[in-house]
Write an enzyme that holds these catalytic residues in place. Structure first.
Site, PDB file in Angstrom:
ATOM      1  N   GLU A   1       0.480  -1.277  -0.075  1.00 21.31           N
ATOM      2  CA  GLU A   1       0.440  -0.357   0.245  1.00 21.31           C
ATOM      3  C   GLU A   1       0.712   1.353  -0.059  1.00 21.31           C
ATOM      4  O   GLU A   1       0.730   2.518  -0.722  1.00 21.31           O
ATOM      5  CB  GLU A   1      -1.125   0.108   0.965  1.00 21.31           C
ATOM      6  CG  GLU A   1      -1.857  -0.900   1.201  1.00 21.31           C
ATOM      7  CD  GLU A   1      -2.821  -1.217   2.241  1.00 21.31           C
ATOM      8  OE1 GLU A   1      -1.914   0.106   3.933  1.00 21.31           O
ATOM      9  OE2 GLU A   1      -3.792  -2.448   2.117  1.00 21.31           O
TER      10      GLU A   1
ATOM     11  N   PRO B   1      13.137 -11.586  -0.405  1.00 21.62           N
ATOM     12  CA  PRO B   1      12.778 -12.140   0.705  1.00 21.62           C
ATOM     13  C   PRO B   1      11.467 -11.032   0.895  1.00 21.62           C
ATOM     14  O   PRO B   1      11.865  -9.699   1.004  1.00 21.62           O
ATOM     15  CB  PRO B   1      13.364 -12.509   1.375  1.00 21.62           C
ATOM     16  CG  PRO B   1      14.202 -12.817   1.752  1.00 21.62           C
ATOM     17  CD  PRO B   1      14.914 -12.018   0.521  1.00 21.62           C
ATOM     18  N   ARG B   2       9.886 -11.239   1.275  1.00 21.36           N
ATOM     19  CA  ARG B   2       9.514 -10.054   1.520  1.00 21.36           C
ATOM     20  C   ARG B   2       9.529  -8.815   2.400  1.00 21.36           C
ATOM     21  O   ARG B   2       9.463  -8.152   2.735  1.00 21.36           O
ATOM     22  CB  ARG B   2       7.751 -10.542   1.763  1.00 21.36           C
ATOM     23  CG  ARG B   2       6.842  -9.362   1.710  1.00 21.36           C
ATOM     24  CD  ARG B   2       6.754  -8.510   0.893  1.00 21.36           C
ATOM     25  NE  ARG B   2       5.473  -7.819   0.946  1.00 21.36           N
ATOM     26  CZ  ARG B   2       5.243  -6.658  -0.211  1.00 21.36           C
ATOM     27  NH1 ARG B   2       6.196  -6.951  -1.220  1.00 21.36           N
ATOM     28  NH2 ARG B   2       4.375  -5.577  -0.040  1.00 21.36           N
TER      29      ARG B   2
ATOM     30  N   LEU C   1       2.706  -5.574 -10.710  1.00 23.54           N
ATOM     31  CA  LEU C   1       2.333  -5.398 -11.835  1.00 23.54           C
ATOM     32  C   LEU C   1       4.276  -3.828 -11.810  1.00 23.54           C
ATOM     33  O   LEU C   1       5.103  -2.932 -12.886  1.00 23.54           O
ATOM     34  CB  LEU C   1       2.119  -2.813 -11.657  1.00 23.54           C
ATOM     35  CG  LEU C   1       0.550  -4.290 -11.634  1.00 23.54           C
ATOM     36  CD1 LEU C   1      -0.862  -2.860 -11.162  1.00 23.54           C
ATOM     37  CD2 LEU C   1       0.275  -4.701 -13.218  1.00 23.54           C
ATOM     38  N   GLU C   2       4.419  -3.426 -10.442  1.00 23.02           N
ATOM     39  CA  GLU C   2       6.024  -3.448 -10.508  1.00 23.02           C
ATOM     40  C   GLU C   2       7.284  -4.106 -10.953  1.00 23.02           C
ATOM     41  O   GLU C   2       8.196  -3.222 -11.652  1.00 23.02           O
ATOM     42  CB  GLU C   2       6.687  -3.379  -9.217  1.00 23.02           C
ATOM     43  CG  GLU C   2       5.859  -2.673  -8.577  1.00 23.02           C
ATOM     44  CD  GLU C   2       5.441  -3.323  -7.040  1.00 23.02           C
ATOM     45  OE1 GLU C   2       5.727  -1.992  -5.794  1.00 23.02           O
ATOM     46  OE2 GLU C   2       6.439  -4.061  -6.908  1.00 23.02           O
TER      47      GLU C   2
END
Length: 425
Positions: free
Chosen positions: A60, A268-269, A337-338
């Site tokens: 976000e 990694p996230r 989308l990135e």
């Protein structure tokens, strides 16, 4: 009655929240800092009377970056306060904007903490990204007659079913919101079904489409690619969660049999998982370096672990194709989308419910390929690396979907104008 029960319960569980923050701080020490902000206490003064924007997650926050930049351009005299809830989100805000915005944690949804916060910030307008419905925050803004807009609003069928069980409580909550700017017709209809009035809800599209690769970023990516891999193929796996790195590594090991000089960038996230990812790469016997080391990959380097913050768009620019995580495990996926913005093929697992509409559009347009395990991941990556035309076909269609669906930002900015002073740009 439910409001009172909710608030009482929230006060009662505060000790459990402290324990959770302390435990999470073992791997991510930042969770043990700035606790005062979570209760409306701030070390430094905040400029009042501007725009406040809240984004709870990293995704976000990234979607909000073009919005914040546009607001700063249109209303340069208004202070902008960006709030988050996590250290990772905080780092993204600071790396994106530096001192151009005020940044603090949003307090927990406790009336006294919120009042301290709102007394300090005193915003003219509050924007909340996607769907963060905090009852006491919404009530406090309503009481102070501060306009509240849910920007880029989305509501999954699962979440809507959960909210529906709360009946009048949710309806009263929604009707205190000034405007709900939904991502699509389905999201808008779910808000109305839960009790929002038709004139409260409008469809603007998704802000996530309103991203672009700046010339500066593109040039930096070209330079880095020349340094890292001028004559070898590169693929990237991003936003991976526990259980996904092992799949990606297994696929990479299989691919190395066919492409011995293939380089994997593994990101990694969450920062607290960087050590785990490094251990998995090491256990697999692969040669690796970390991005934070500043080293340049040698011809024998097989993996670069992306253990830095704020560089995802740059790293996508180095790759020939991308796998986006959170999708092989049931996390709902992360933003494809990135990667699409760089005109490269996008691969994801089957669990994409957080980006259902976006993934459907990409897949329908031949911009996204779905994989299910290490075998199918390796197979699809192999096909894309082997055939440049096939790779270009998927990359071109991915970026076309991005361009065709842009415009949400301008529509949202127009909707915000009545709640702000006349724009100066």
């Amino acid at each position: 009655m439910l409001e009172l029960l909710y608030t009482a319960l929230l006060y009662l569980i505060q000790p459990l929240i402290w324990i959770r923050l302390w435990v999470r701080g073992r791997k991510a020490p930042a969770y043990r800092k700035r606790w005062g902000e979570r209760y409306g206490f701030y070390r430094h003064p905040l400029k009042p009377g501007g725009i406040m924007l809240h984004s709870v997650s990293v995704g976000e926050t990234l979607a909000a970056i073009p919005l914040v930049r546009a607001l700063r351009h249109r209303y340069p005299d208004l202070p902008i306060t960006v709030t988050t809830m996590t250290p990772t989100g905080s780092e993204r805000v600071q790396s994106a904007f530096g001192k151009d915005v005020q940044h603090v944690y949003l307090p927990y949804d406790l009336p006294d903490a919120l009042n301290r916060f709102l007394n300090k910030v005193d915003p003219k307008l509050v924007l909340i990204m996607e769907t963060e419905l905090w009852p006491n925050l919404i009530a406090a803004l309503h009481k102070r007659k501060i306009p509240l807009v849910i920007a880029n609003a989305r509501l999954s069928a699962r979440s809507a079913a959960g909210y529906a069980k709360l009946g009048k409580f949710v309806r009263r909550l929604l009707r205190r919101i000034t405007l709900i700017a939904a991502q699509n017709e389905e999201d808008g209809a779910r808000f109305v079904a839960l009790g929002a009035k038709n004139n409260q809800v409008t469809v603007t599209g998704s802000l996530k489409f309103d991203i672009s690769v700046t010339p500066q970023l593109a040039a930096k990516a070209v330079t880095l690619r020349r340094q890292w891999a001028p004559h070898r193929p590169v693929w990237i796996a991003t936003s991976t969660h526990e259980g996904e790195e092992s799949v990606v590594i297994a696929a990479h090991q299989a691919l190395l049999q066919q492409f011995p000089n293939l380089l994997l960038i593994l990101v990694p996230r969450h920062p607290e998982r960087f050590p785990d990812a490094i251990n998995l790469v090491r256990q697999a016997g692969l040669s690796y370096i970390t991005r934070s080391s500043g080293e340049v990959p040698s011809t024998s380097t097989q993996v670069v672990v992306g253990d830095t913050m704020g560089e995802l768009m740059l790293l996508y620019g180095i790759a020939d194709l991308a796998f986006v995580g959170g999708s092989l495990v049931e996390r709902g996926g992360h933003n494809p989308l990135e990667a699409a913005a760089h005109a490269i093929p996008v691969l994801m697992g089957p669990h994409t419910f957080n980006f259902k509409d976006i993934c459907a559009r990409l897949e329908q347009a031949s911009g996204l390929i779905t994989v299910t395990d290490a075998t199918t991941l390796a197979k699809e990556v192999s096909s894309l690396l082997t055939d440049a035309d096939y790779r270009s076909f998927y990359g071109r269609h991915a970026v076309e979907v991005l361009y065709q669906n842009q415009g949400a930002l301008q529509r949202l900015l127009q909707l915000l104008e009545p709640y702000l002073p006349p724009k100066t740009h």
